[in-house]
Motif scaffolding. Structure first.
Motif, PDB file in Angstrom:
ATOM      1  N   SER A 181       0.836  -1.200   0.000  1.00  0.00           N
ATOM      2  CA  SER A 181       0.000   0.000   0.000  1.00  0.00           C
ATOM      3  C   SER A 181       0.871   1.251   0.000  1.00  0.00           C
ATOM      4  O   SER A 181       2.065   1.211   0.318  1.00  0.00           O
ATOM      5  CB  SER A 181      -0.906   0.013   1.229  1.00  0.00           C
ATOM      6  N   LEU A 182       0.270   2.374  -0.363  1.00  0.00           N
ATOM      7  CA  LEU A 182       1.007   3.634  -0.451  1.00  0.00           C
ATOM      8  C   LEU A 182       1.608   4.035   0.893  1.00  0.00           C
ATOM      9  O   LEU A 182       2.753   4.510   0.948  1.00  0.00           O
ATOM     10  CB  LEU A 182       0.076   4.734  -0.961  1.00  0.00           C
ATOM     11  N   SER A 183       0.856   3.822   1.973  1.00  0.00           N
ATOM     12  CA  SER A 183       1.383   4.178   3.300  1.00  0.00           C
ATOM     13  C   SER A 183       2.583   3.315   3.672  1.00  0.00           C
ATOM     14  O   SER A 183       3.547   3.804   4.284  1.00  0.00           O
ATOM     15  CB  SER A 183       0.279   4.021   4.354  1.00  0.00           C
ATOM     16  N   SER A 212       3.784   2.855 -12.557  1.00  0.00           N
ATOM     17  CA  SER A 212       2.950   1.658 -12.488  1.00  0.00           C
ATOM     18  C   SER A 212       1.597   1.950 -11.843  1.00  0.00           C
ATOM     19  O   SER A 212       0.576   1.404 -12.264  1.00  0.00           O
ATOM     20  CB  SER A 212       3.682   0.554 -11.711  1.00  0.00           C
ATOM     21  N   LYS A 213       1.574   2.837 -10.841  1.00  0.00           N
ATOM     22  CA  LYS A 213       0.320   3.147 -10.160  1.00  0.00           C
ATOM     23  C   LYS A 213      -0.565   4.080 -10.979  1.00  0.00           C
ATOM     24  O   LYS A 213      -1.793   3.999 -10.905  1.00  0.00           O
ATOM     25  CB  LYS A 213       0.612   3.781  -8.795  1.00  0.00           C
ATOM     26  N   CYS A 214       0.064   4.956 -11.759  1.00  0.00           N
ATOM     27  CA  CYS A 214      -0.737   5.894 -12.554  1.00  0.00           C
ATOM     28  C   CYS A 214      -1.505   5.188 -13.659  1.00  0.00           C
ATOM     29  O   CYS A 214      -2.485   5.719 -14.183  1.00  0.00           O
ATOM     30  CB  CYS A 214       0.158   6.974 -13.148  1.00  0.00           C
ATOM     31  N   GLY A 220      -8.147  10.647  -8.216  1.00  0.00           N
ATOM     32  CA  GLY A 220      -7.789  11.043  -6.858  1.00  0.00           C
ATOM     33  C   GLY A 220      -6.619  10.260  -6.308  1.00  0.00           C
ATOM     34  O   GLY A 220      -5.736  10.808  -5.640  1.00  0.00           O
ATOM     35  N   GLU A 221      -6.581   8.959  -6.577  1.00  0.00           N
ATOM     36  CA  GLU A 221      -5.476   8.121  -6.111  1.00  0.00           C
ATOM     37  C   GLU A 221      -4.179   8.474  -6.827  1.00  0.00           C
ATOM     38  O   GLU A 221      -3.097   8.409  -6.241  1.00  0.00           O
ATOM     39  CB  GLU A 221      -5.819   6.642  -6.324  1.00  0.00           C
ATOM     40  N   SER A 255      -0.408  18.165 -15.104  1.00  0.00           N
ATOM     41  CA  SER A 255      -1.626  17.681 -15.753  1.00  0.00           C
ATOM     42  C   SER A 255      -2.673  17.220 -14.753  1.00  0.00           C
ATOM     43  O   SER A 255      -3.876  17.281 -15.025  1.00  0.00           O
ATOM     44  CB  SER A 255      -1.287  16.532 -16.706  1.00  0.00           C
ATOM     45  N   LEU A 256      -2.220  16.765 -13.583  1.00  0.00           N
ATOM     46  CA  LEU A 256      -3.145  16.275 -12.557  1.00  0.00           C
ATOM     47  C   LEU A 256      -3.524  17.350 -11.547  1.00  0.00           C
ATOM     48  O   LEU A 256      -4.311  17.091 -10.632  1.00  0.00           O
ATOM     49  CB  LEU A 256      -2.514  15.087 -11.819  1.00  0.00           C
ATOM     50  N   ASN A 257      -2.900  18.520 -11.663  1.00  0.00           N
ATOM     51  CA  ASN A 257      -3.213  19.622 -10.747  1.00  0.00           C
ATOM     52  C   ASN A 257      -2.959  19.234  -9.287  1.00  0.00           C
ATOM     53  O   ASN A 257      -3.838  19.363  -8.426  1.00  0.00           O
ATOM     54  CB  ASN A 257      -4.669  20.059 -10.930  1.00  0.00           C
ATOM     55  N   VAL A 258      -1.747  18.766  -9.012  1.00  0.00           N
ATOM     56  CA  VAL A 258      -1.381  18.427  -7.638  1.00  0.00           C
ATOM     57  C   VAL A 258      -1.220  19.701  -6.826  1.00  0.00           C
ATOM     58  O   VAL A 258      -1.267  20.816  -7.356  1.00  0.00           O
ATOM     59  CB  VAL A 258      -0.077  17.591  -7.597  1.00  0.00           C
TER      60      VAL A 258
END
Length: 518
Positions: A181-183, A212-214, A220-221, A255-258
């Motif tokens: 998991s990300l955490s 890989s996650k994108c 949102g993730e 592009s994702l507006n982080v």
């Protein structure tokens, strides 16, 4: 329930509070660790007289259940074996677990809230094995671990196959670790960084994880993943992070507006190694709604971060060369405001450039694309030029360039006269030769001073509203004269250098020098 309460301090306390009699107690645990599977394992332990097979696949569930049910030695009402003690003893054998068993245990812990000690031990074991696999790479290398625990690997570049094998051996764990998991990824990377694991390898993994996650997560993730990856890269040694990869990450982030904080961190990391960037890296389109073609403000922030990191001559000159190319690329943009163009042109100190020829060409393109500028605006833009650092050919071009204000042509010519005057001044070393070409040099210097004074007086009397064609023609003739005098001066200096090396005055040479000045 009495059997279970004899092992569990938590249940014992609940039953101790009951008033007795035939009243039936109903206990509901909504947050029992591991759910039904964890509860079943705990029951097996209790109904099997405190005996159960503990292995990596169930240790985390048993440990969490024992913590939740208070099945420890702190529970004084029983002398029965306690589950927590048994799981802790089993955990001491973690060094003998396989890689797969460590991952299984870690993945189970992701859903358990009270398994931090197991997570820490598993991660320590994983990191040690990853570092060991890098050190034991079969490729020709020098691997060592210093006293601080820093793992170092360097591969021999002579063999393509060995390099490929080395890379595979050093990154084989990327795909398997990505399943966490990300955490847990965040915890693992911070632990790796604290243990001085190779930061270059860590950054490669983070870019691999982000990509890989994108591909497999929602919007949102994706944003959360990008922000965590940026935060983790930010704690590493920035010089170990490939500049090209940072630009790729920035484009995704835009592009994702982080968050603004995350974008600023990437910009600072890029700015710290701006000398490693290419022109293509910098050509980032402007945000939606902006008029200009390219995001000039972003490049200005890169420059600010670069200059804050301390100025080093070689790196500074590389950035100046890069910026000259960038300025020339954005100059034809009709929507680029004069203030932004000037900010780009003057962002670096004068010491960054040995020559302003490329800057002149960029300004020339900008003035050609922005014909509506006032004379005052043109003069401000031309202030970015250092006329003492442009070639004689460029000075000649300025005097003929109708797009430039007439005053700039005079400034360029005067700067060339100053350069010539400095070249004609005798050095201390040559004054010791009485019968040397110094007398001729002095005559030439006086002549140069007279020319310089004439040009200054002429400039003072100029009426800039007069016929520009006549002015430019006159300046062109004077500029040719300057160039010829420069050539003569160089020849004279070359002959004087030869004389000083021989340490004896050359009469024939000294007699020939006045002929050069005729």
């Amino acid at each position: 329930m009495k059997i279970i309460s004899s092992y569990s301090g938590r249940l014992s306390k609940l039953f101790g509070k009951s008033t007795g009699g035939t009243r039936t107690l109903k206990v509901i645990f909504n947050d029992f660790p591991g759910g039904a599977e964890g509860f079943e394992l705990m029951l097996r332990f209790c109904y099997n007289n405190g005996r159960i097979d503990i292995n990596p696949s169930n240790l985390s569930l048993l440990y969490s259940a024992a913590k939740f049910m208070e099945m420890s030695s702190d529970f004084p009402s029983t002398t029965r074996p306690n589950l927590l003690e048994q799981t802790e003893k089993s955990l001491q054998q973690i060094g003998y677990w396989t890689w797969s068993e460590l991952l299984v245990t870690l993945k189970q812990c992701q859903d358990l809230s009270n398994s931090s000690s197991i997570v820490e031990k598993c991660m320590d074991s994983l990191i040690g094995r990853m570092a060991l696999s890098s050190e034991s790479s079969p490729c020709p290398s020098t691997s060592s671990q210093d006293s601080s625990g820093t793992f170092r690997v360097s591969c021999d570049s002579r063999s393509t196959e060995s390099l490929k094998t080395c890379f595979v051996r050093g990154t084989w764990w990327f795909e398997e670790i990505s399943g966490l998991s990300l955490s847990f990824i965040e915890m693992l990377i911070k632990a790796m960084a604290s243990k001085k694991f190779d930061h270059g390898t860590i950054s490669k993994f983070l870019f691999y994880y982000q990509k890989s996650k994108c591909y497999s997560t929602s919007g949102g993730e994706k944003v959360k993943t990008i922000e965590v990856v940026i935060d983790l890269l930010h704690i590493l040694d920035w010089s170990s992070i490939p500049c090209k990869s940072l630009f790729g990450l920035l484009r995704v982030a835009l592009s994702l507006n982080v968050s603004k904080c995350s974008r600023k961190k990437v910009e600072n990391m890029i700015g710290s190694q701006l000398d490693q960037a290419t022109l293509d890296n910098l050509l980032i389109p402007s945000p939606h709604g902006a008029n200009s073609l390219y995001d000039v403000n972003l490049v200005l922030r890169f420059l600010k971060s670069f200059l804050q990191g301390g100025i080093y001559s070689i790196r500074l000159k590389k950035v100046a060369s890069l910026m000259d190319m960038y300025i020339a690329e954005v100059a034809p943009d009709p929507s680029l405001k004069p203030s932004k163009f000037l900010a780009l042109a003057m962002a670096l100190p004068d010491s960054a450039r040995d020559s302003y020829n490329e800057m002149y060409r960029a300004i020339d393109m900008y003035l050609e694309a922005h014909t509506g500028l006032s004379n005052e605006e043109k003069m401000k833009i031309c202030c970015a030029l250092n006329y003492e650092k442009v070639s004689a050919e460029v000075c000649m071009h300025i005097s003929q360039n109708k797009k430039f204000p007439s005053r700039t042509a005079i400034q360029a010519l005067m700067s060339q006269q100053v350069k010539l005057k400095n070249l004609l001044q005798p050095t201390n070393a040559t004054t010791c030769f009485v019968d040397s070409p110094c007398s001729s040099l002095g005559e030439a210097d006086q002549k140069g001073n007279k020319d310089d004074q004439q040009i200054v007086l002429y400039a003072a009397k100029l009426d800039f509203s007069a016929d520009n064609e006549r002015l430019r023609a006159h300046l062109q003739g004077m500029q040719w004269r300057v160039m010829e005098l420069e050539k003569v001066c160089r020849k004279m200096q070359t002959q004087m250098t030869k004389m000083m090396k021989s340490k004896t005055p050359n009469r024939s040479s000294s007699r020939s020098l006045p002929k050069l000045c005729s």
